[in-house]
Design a protein around this motif. Sequence first.
Motif, PDB file in Angstrom:
ATOM      1  N   LYS A  86       0.173  -6.359  10.526  1.00 56.76           N
ATOM      2  CA  LYS A  86       1.326  -7.112  10.030  1.00 56.76           C
ATOM      3  C   LYS A  86       1.293  -7.307   8.517  1.00 56.76           C
ATOM      4  O   LYS A  86       2.312  -7.134   7.835  1.00 56.76           O
ATOM      5  CB  LYS A  86       1.385  -8.482  10.725  1.00 56.76           C
ATOM      6  N   TYR A  87       0.126  -7.658   7.982  1.00 55.89           N
ATOM      7  CA  TYR A  87       0.070  -8.114   6.595  1.00 55.89           C
ATOM      8  C   TYR A  87      -0.458  -7.082   5.600  1.00 55.89           C
ATOM      9  O   TYR A  87      -0.141  -7.165   4.409  1.00 55.89           O
ATOM     10  CB  TYR A  87      -0.783  -9.382   6.493  1.00 55.89           C
ATOM     11  N   ALA A  88      -1.256  -6.117   6.037  1.00 50.87           N
ATOM     12  CA  ALA A  88      -1.802  -5.150   5.079  1.00 50.87           C
ATOM     13  C   ALA A  88      -0.701  -4.312   4.422  1.00 50.87           C
ATOM     14  O   ALA A  88      -0.712  -4.132   3.195  1.00 50.87           O
ATOM     15  CB  ALA A  88      -2.841  -4.260   5.751  1.00 50.87           C
ATOM     16  N   PRO A  89       0.276  -3.770   5.180  1.00 57.44           N
ATOM     17  CA  PRO A  89       1.352  -3.022   4.514  1.00 57.44           C
ATOM     18  C   PRO A  89       2.143  -3.894   3.531  1.00 57.44           C
ATOM     19  O   PRO A  89       2.573  -3.401   2.478  1.00 57.44           O
ATOM     20  CB  PRO A  89       2.232  -2.562   5.686  1.00 57.44           C
ATOM     21  N   ALA A  90       2.315  -5.166   3.857  1.00 60.34           N
ATOM     22  CA  ALA A  90       3.019  -6.073   2.941  1.00 60.34           C
ATOM     23  C   ALA A  90       2.221  -6.255   1.660  1.00 60.34           C
ATOM     24  O   ALA A  90       2.783  -6.299   0.555  1.00 60.34           O
ATOM     25  CB  ALA A  90       3.257  -7.419   3.623  1.00 60.34           C
ATOM     26  N   ALA A  91       0.891  -6.356   1.799  1.00 62.02           N
ATOM     27  CA  ALA A  91       0.042  -6.492   0.613  1.00 62.02           C
ATOM     28  C   ALA A  91       0.145  -5.251  -0.262  1.00 62.02           C
ATOM     29  O   ALA A  91       0.189  -5.350  -1.497  1.00 62.02           O
ATOM     30  CB  ALA A  91      -1.404  -6.724   1.047  1.00 62.02           C
ATOM     31  N   VAL A  92       0.192  -4.071   0.364  1.00 63.52           N
ATOM     32  CA  VAL A  92       0.331  -2.827  -0.389  1.00 63.52           C
ATOM     33  C   VAL A  92       1.669  -2.797  -1.116  1.00 63.52           C
ATOM     34  O   VAL A  92       1.747  -2.411  -2.298  1.00 63.52           O
ATOM     35  CB  VAL A  92       0.194  -1.613   0.557  1.00 63.52           C
ATOM     36  N   GLU A  93       2.722  -3.208  -0.435  1.00 66.64           N
ATOM     37  CA  GLU A  93       4.051  -3.230  -1.058  1.00 66.64           C
ATOM     38  C   GLU A  93       4.076  -4.124  -2.285  1.00 66.64           C
ATOM     39  O   GLU A  93       4.792  -3.865  -3.255  1.00 66.64           O
ATOM     40  CB  GLU A  93       5.101  -3.710  -0.051  1.00 66.64           C
ATOM     41  N   GLN A  94       3.254  -5.172  -2.275  1.00 66.38           N
ATOM     42  CA  GLN A  94       3.207  -6.101  -3.404  1.00 66.38           C
ATOM     43  C   GLN A  94       2.221  -5.654  -4.484  1.00 66.38           C
ATOM     44  O   GLN A  94       2.034  -6.351  -5.482  1.00 66.38           O
ATOM     45  CB  GLN A  94       2.847  -7.496  -2.905  1.00 66.38           C
ATOM     46  N   GLY A  95       1.593  -4.488  -4.276  1.00 69.46           N
ATOM     47  CA  GLY A  95       0.775  -3.919  -5.342  1.00 69.46           C
ATOM     48  C   GLY A  95      -0.715  -3.898  -5.114  1.00 69.46           C
ATOM     49  O   GLY A  95      -1.458  -3.338  -5.928  1.00 69.46           O
ATOM     50  N   ALA A  96      -1.203  -4.500  -4.038  1.00 66.73           N
ATOM     51  CA  ALA A  96      -2.642  -4.547  -3.795  1.00 66.73           C
ATOM     52  C   ALA A  96      -3.129  -3.261  -3.136  1.00 66.73           C
ATOM     53  O   ALA A  96      -2.404  -2.625  -2.357  1.00 66.73           O
ATOM     54  CB  ALA A  96      -2.981  -5.747  -2.912  1.00 66.73           C
ATOM     55  N   LEU A  97      -4.348  -2.880  -3.444  1.00 64.11           N
ATOM     56  CA  LEU A  97      -5.052  -1.831  -2.713  1.00 64.11           C
ATOM     57  C   LEU A  97      -5.872  -2.529  -1.640  1.00 64.11           C
ATOM     58  O   LEU A  97      -6.632  -3.460  -1.941  1.00 64.11           O
ATOM     59  CB  LEU A  97      -5.958  -1.034  -3.647  1.00 64.11           C
ATOM     60  N   VAL A  98      -5.729  -2.097  -0.392  1.00 66.30           N
ATOM     61  CA  VAL A  98      -6.332  -2.793   0.746  1.00 66.30           C
ATOM     62  C   VAL A  98      -7.563  -2.039   1.250  1.00 66.30           C
ATOM     63  O   VAL A  98      -7.522  -0.815   1.412  1.00 66.30           O
ATOM     64  CB  VAL A  98      -5.307  -2.957   1.886  1.00 66.30           C
ATOM     65  N   ILE A  99      -8.644  -2.773   1.490  1.00 65.39           N
ATOM     66  CA  ILE A  99      -9.791  -2.262   2.229  1.00 65.39           C
ATOM     67  C   ILE A  99      -9.782  -3.001   3.561  1.00 65.39           C
ATOM     68  O   ILE A  99     -10.007  -4.209   3.611  1.00 65.39           O
ATOM     69  CB  ILE A  99     -11.115  -2.502   1.470  1.00 65.39           C
ATOM     70  N   ASP A 100      -9.486  -2.261   4.620  1.00 69.94           N
ATOM     71  CA  ASP A 100      -9.259  -2.886   5.921  1.00 69.94           C
ATOM     72  C   ASP A 100     -10.451  -2.688   6.847  1.00 69.94           C
ATOM     73  O   ASP A 100     -10.910  -1.560   7.045  1.00 69.94           O
ATOM     74  CB  ASP A 100      -8.004  -2.318   6.575  1.00 69.94           C
ATOM     75  N   ASN A 101     -10.907  -3.774   7.436  1.00 66.83           N
ATOM     76  CA  ASN A 101     -12.112  -3.745   8.266  1.00 66.83           C
ATOM     77  C   ASN A 101     -11.800  -3.709   9.762  1.00 66.83           C
ATOM     78  O   ASN A 101     -12.656  -4.029  10.572  1.00 66.83           O
ATOM     79  CB  ASN A 101     -12.980  -4.970   7.945  1.00 66.83           C
ATOM     80  N   THR A 102     -10.589  -3.312  10.129  1.00 69.24           N
ATOM     81  CA  THR A 102     -10.212  -3.244  11.536  1.00 69.24           C
ATOM     82  C   THR A 102      -9.899  -1.796  11.918  1.00 69.24           C
ATOM     83  O   THR A 102      -9.917  -0.891  11.085  1.00 69.24           O
ATOM     84  CB  THR A 102      -8.974  -4.111  11.824  1.00 69.24           C
ATOM     85  N   SER A 103      -9.569  -1.595  13.178  1.00 68.29           N
ATOM     86  CA  SER A 103      -9.234  -0.246  13.657  1.00 68.29           C
ATOM     87  C   SER A 103      -7.767   0.115  13.437  1.00 68.29           C
ATOM     88  O   SER A 103      -7.342   1.212  13.802  1.00 68.29           O
ATOM     89  CB  SER A 103      -9.561  -0.130  15.152  1.00 68.29           C
TER      90      SER A 103
END
Length: 347
Positions: A86-103
């Motif tokens: 839900k939230y990682a794509p939103a964070a990317v849209e706002q400019g953040a690079l995401v390191i995701d620890n889930t599957s």
Amino acid sequence: MTLVTDPTAPRIAIVGATGVVGTTLAGLIEDRGFRYREVHLVASARSAGRTLTVEGREYVVEDLEGFDFSNVDLAFFSAGGSISEKYAPAAVEQGALVIDNTSAFRMDPDTPLVVPQVNAHELDKRPVSGIIANPNCSTIPLVRLLQTVERRWGIRQAVVSTYQAASGQGNGGITELHEATRATLQDPDDPGPSERFHPSLSFNVIPSIDRMLESGFTFEEQKMLQESRKILGLPHLDVTTTCVRVPVINSHSEAAWIECQNVVDREELVRLLTELPEVTVHDKDAHGAFPTPRTAGDPNHVHVGRIRVAPHNPRGFWLWIVADNVRIGAALNALQIAEALTDRGVV
């Protein structure tokens, strides 16, 4: 001191900051001297408002709902797959690079799945998805050992049984194991609570982790196959696993049978494993030696022992592997991804 005013240092956010991986990550950032100029601790509304300490400074945990990622360069997500979706794509849209620890994004073709000691080249540029996936906690130690074996002898198949600790279910899993164990000690007929683990993990082993698939394998077992292939760049690698939950607080163990294309020399195998970064070989000086979750030592290393080349099939050998699943299998790998990204100037 890792909090700096250098404008080139990233502004970071830890999503899931109050969980076992989030708090471990915060500690590792301090221990390893990762440089940042801002840190935001983020969690669900249930945990928002709590105060946590990073490098001796107190921070108020912020509510993920409505959190503004436009002021974040690098966001670590460790709050569960549904939250990441839900939230990682939103964070990317706002400019953040995401390191995701889930599957959630591991098998997305636009999302690199990275173990820095194995495929750091994937971090040379910002990914198309804006997300870098952290692999499964049992996959990481395995592929860190398999790569050198593949290069030297080629791998025909890997058969792995895992013995996975309660901390794989976070703080809730640890708490439930404690409570269930106390209940059974007081009354042998009382298995204690079994919400995180079913049946109860008290004095028990459970040969099923994550949801069951139509194939009869679990999703955890499927992940180890798919992720190993993607990380190693070997789309036809034969990996089959049985994943078992055991009544251990922390650190996963694995018994791995590796069959190679060519005959394996045990002395050379021990030497190659010993030369790997951040790997401790317990069998180097004492033939047959082995680590355990309680005795392995450095929690930032993968520990290997019981190295046995099969006399009846010298192309095959056994390894006993122990690794801290919260660190090696989650927080440390994520931070090493971040370190590699900053070293490359990607973030």
